[in-house]
Design a protein around this motif. Structure first.
Motif, PDB file in Angstrom:
ATOM      1  N   LEU A 164       0.830  -1.208   0.000  1.00  0.00           N
ATOM      2  CA  LEU A 164       0.000   0.000   0.000  1.00  0.00           C
ATOM      3  C   LEU A 164       0.864   1.256   0.000  1.00  0.00           C
ATOM      4  O   LEU A 164       0.619   2.208  -0.753  1.00  0.00           O
ATOM      5  N   GLU A 165       1.918   1.226   0.803  1.00  0.00           N
ATOM      6  CA  GLU A 165       2.808   2.382   0.898  1.00  0.00           C
ATOM      7  C   GLU A 165       3.426   2.699  -0.475  1.00  0.00           C
ATOM      8  O   GLU A 165       3.465   3.839  -0.920  1.00  0.00           O
ATOM      9  N   HIS A 166       3.915   1.646  -1.151  1.00  0.00           N
ATOM     10  CA  HIS A 166       4.512   1.857  -2.479  1.00  0.00           C
ATOM     11  C   HIS A 166       3.464   2.391  -3.452  1.00  0.00           C
ATOM     12  O   HIS A 166       3.719   3.335  -4.206  1.00  0.00           O
ATOM     13  N   ALA A 167       2.270   1.796  -3.404  1.00  0.00           N
ATOM     14  CA  ALA A 167       1.218   2.210  -4.346  1.00  0.00           C
ATOM     15  C   ALA A 167       0.857   3.674  -4.139  1.00  0.00           C
ATOM     16  O   ALA A 167       0.678   4.424  -5.101  1.00  0.00           O
ATOM     17  N   LEU A 168       0.771   4.089  -2.883  1.00  0.00           N
ATOM     18  CA  LEU A 168       0.375   5.476  -2.598  1.00  0.00           C
ATOM     19  C   LEU A 168       1.460   6.469  -3.009  1.00  0.00           C
ATOM     20  O   LEU A 168       1.170   7.639  -3.275  1.00  0.00           O
ATOM     21  N   ALA A 169       2.704   5.988  -3.089  1.00  0.00           N
ATOM     22  CA  ALA A 169       3.812   6.872  -3.477  1.00  0.00           C
ATOM     23  C   ALA A 169       3.857   7.090  -4.989  1.00  0.00           C
ATOM     24  O   ALA A 169       4.598   7.947  -5.475  1.00  0.00           O
ATOM     25  N   CYS A 170       3.081   6.319  -5.745  1.00  0.00           N
ATOM     26  CA  CYS A 170       3.079   6.461  -7.210  1.00  0.00           C
ATOM     27  C   CYS A 170       1.864   7.278  -7.633  1.00  0.00           C
ATOM     28  O   CYS A 170       0.825   7.229  -6.984  1.00  0.00           O
ATOM     29  N   LYS A 171       2.013   7.970  -8.767  1.00  0.00           N
ATOM     30  CA  LYS A 171       0.881   8.758  -9.259  1.00  0.00           C
ATOM     31  C   LYS A 171      -0.221   7.840  -9.788  1.00  0.00           C
ATOM     32  O   LYS A 171      -1.393   7.995  -9.505  1.00  0.00           O
ATOM     33  N   ARG A 172       0.219   6.876 -10.565  1.00  0.00           N
ATOM     34  CA  ARG A 172      -0.709   5.877 -11.096  1.00  0.00           C
ATOM     35  C   ARG A 172      -0.021   4.531 -10.953  1.00  0.00           C
ATOM     36  O   ARG A 172       1.190   4.430 -11.152  1.00  0.00           O
ATOM     37  N   VAL A 173      -0.776   3.504 -10.638  1.00  0.00           N
ATOM     38  CA  VAL A 173      -0.144   2.250 -10.296  1.00  0.00           C
ATOM     39  C   VAL A 173      -0.904   1.083 -10.930  1.00  0.00           C
ATOM     40  O   VAL A 173      -2.122   1.148 -11.088  1.00  0.00           O
ATOM     41  N   VAL A 174      -0.158   0.072 -11.352  1.00  0.00           N
ATOM     42  CA  VAL A 174      -0.781  -1.152 -11.852  1.00  0.00           C
ATOM     43  C   VAL A 174      -0.599  -2.227 -10.782  1.00  0.00           C
ATOM     44  O   VAL A 174       0.524  -2.496 -10.357  1.00  0.00           O
ATOM     45  N   ILE A 175      -1.700  -2.798 -10.338  1.00  0.00           N
ATOM     46  CA  ILE A 175      -1.651  -3.872  -9.330  1.00  0.00           C
ATOM     47  C   ILE A 175      -2.104  -5.137 -10.024  1.00  0.00           C
ATOM     48  O   ILE A 175      -3.128  -5.145 -10.717  1.00  0.00           O
TER      49      ILE A 175
END
Ligand code: AMP
Ligand code: GLY
Length: 414
Positions: A163-174
């Motif tokens: 979650l921390e990494h995802a929130l640090a990105c503008k747009r994220v692919v999970i």
């Protein structure tokens, strides 16, 4: 043929050697290059981020072909500017380089072309992110949508870290976690045709037994004796040809090197990622094995002329091992003296993060040198690579000791 090669790493040193070995290459230039490339090409000190300087140089030299090594100038659109100036370029346009520049774009192309890949969600808000994480569960795979110099992907069992990494990105692919060995399989394309190269395997973690942080790559080998016999045909049919056709149909043909990072899962092959350029260090094992003259090959790709070309390969194995600076990848120590580079037959030492300080060779990057050994099988190739790399002196440097080890044992057992 006069050629300008752009880049300064081990990949470019391997490409430079391949280009220079083709008799049709009469003059080789490199911008900016490195001290290893300087031995075989004329260097020009310009930044790879300076599109207009690259175009000006290519025009001034009136080269017949420009070969772009790294992704940054491609994503910056240098190939478009070179083509607009009437030059033949091996390397995709800015629009086509989005296959590497945006994970979300690559997913869309794969969806439209029917290419097998991990199921995924592209997210921009915390709610979307948390829903996606919970939809797939652990291990979580979180990818920054944009170029992140190898730091964009986090694979973890720890939801908070994901979650921390995802929130640090503008747009994220999970996306869903893919289980199975990973391989790199490259296609050389003129925008219509695509020629699959033999596969290689890269070692991304810093330390032995795949421990430690992710890196740009600590070593590679080719061929892969354990891979299915039809892996090139299957990758051509399921991945390379459909993607090239889709890019052409969209009006943004992909001309250059399409790098498919694949997972060979129990359910079949799946694309993990695309890159829009040769892999580093995979190139340091593939180019020494490629028998097809490289300059002509890349020129034909750049000029829409691959129709009657087939690749041929030397019947040799290759193993490459990266010599990394102390502290790589987090904070590599530079300016260390590099001495004792041996000259051993059937080995090649490619420069990556090196420079000259007036007295001698010093380190100037995280991956300093890449040492390739060739041999009749992987055991012989790796013995040669390790014999050479073990003699090189650079204080605090390290290398993995297990590159191609399992594959070489398995090959002997066959
Ligand atoms: P990339 O930067 O896209 O090359 O990803 C770095 C590494 O993360 C890959 O080499 C894989 O080891 C791992 N990885 C990426 N996507 C997945 C996935 N869907 N499942 C498992 N591992 C992955
Ligand atoms: N070796 C991985 C890459 O070039 O991206």
């Amino acid at each position: 043929m006069k050629i300008l090669l752009v880049g300064s790493g081990g990949r470019e040193h391997a490409l430079a050697l391949g280009l220079q070995a083709d008799p049709s290459c009469t003059e080789l230039h490199c911008a900016p290059g490195n001290p290893g490339i300087a031995e075989i090409a004329t260097l020009h000190p310009i930044a790879i981020t300076d599109n207009s300087a690259i175009v000006e140089l290519a025009k001034k030299l009136s080269v017949d072909l420009v070969v772009i090594g790294p992704e940054v100038p491609l994503v910056n659109g240098v190939a478009d500017e070179l083509r607009a100036a009437g030059l033949a370029v091996f390397g995709p346009s800015k629009a086509a380089a989005q296959l590497e520049g945006s994970k979300n774009f690559a997913k869309g192309v794969m969806r439209d072309a029917g290419v097998p890949t991990a199921r995924s969600f592209t997210c921009e808000t915390q709610v979307e992110i948390e829903n996606a994480l919970d939809a797939f569960g652990a291990p979580y795979v979180v990818k920054d949508d944009g170029l992140a110099a190898g730091k964009g992907v986090v694979v973890t069992d720890d939801r908070a870290k994901a979650l921390e990494h995802a929130l640090a990105c503008k747009r994220v692919v999970i996306e869903e976690f893919l289980n199975g060995p990973e391989i790199s399989l490259f296609g050389i394309s003129d925008g219509r045709n695509v020629l699959p190269m033999q596969p290689a395997q890269d070692f991304k973690r810093a330390y032995d037994r795949d421990e430690g942080p992710n890196t740009g790559g600590m070593g590679a080998y080719s061929p892969l004796p354990w891979a299915p016999d039809d892996i090139m045909e299957e990758t051509y049919e399921k991945v390379l040809a459909p993607v090239i056709a889709e890019m052409a149909a969209r009006g943004t043909p992909f001309v250059g090197l399409l790098y498919a990072g694949l997972a060979l899962t129990d359910h079949g092959l799946r694309v993990i990622e695309f890159n829009a350029r040769f892999g580093d260090p995979e190139t340091q094992v593939l180019i020494p094995r490629l028998a097809t003259p490289l300059a002509q090959l890349l020129y034909k790709a750049a000029t829409d002329s691959l129709d009657d070309v087939a690749l041929s390969w030397r019947d040799e194995s290759a193993v490459t091992v990266v010599l990394a600076a102390q502290g790589y990848p987090e904070s590599p120590k530079t300016k260390g003296a590099i001495t004792n580079i041996p000259a051993i037959s059937k080995t090649q030492v490619f420069h990556a993060g090196t420079s000259l300080n007036g007295v001698g060779l010093i380190s100037s990057g995280g991956r300093v040198l890449t040492v390739t050994g060739l041999g009749s099988d992987l055991t012989e190739a790796r013995d040669r690579a390790y014999l050479a790399i073990s003699q090189i002196e650079l204080e605090g440097s390290f290398y993995r000791s297990d590159i191609a080890f399992n594959a070489s044992v398995a090959e002997k057992g066959n």
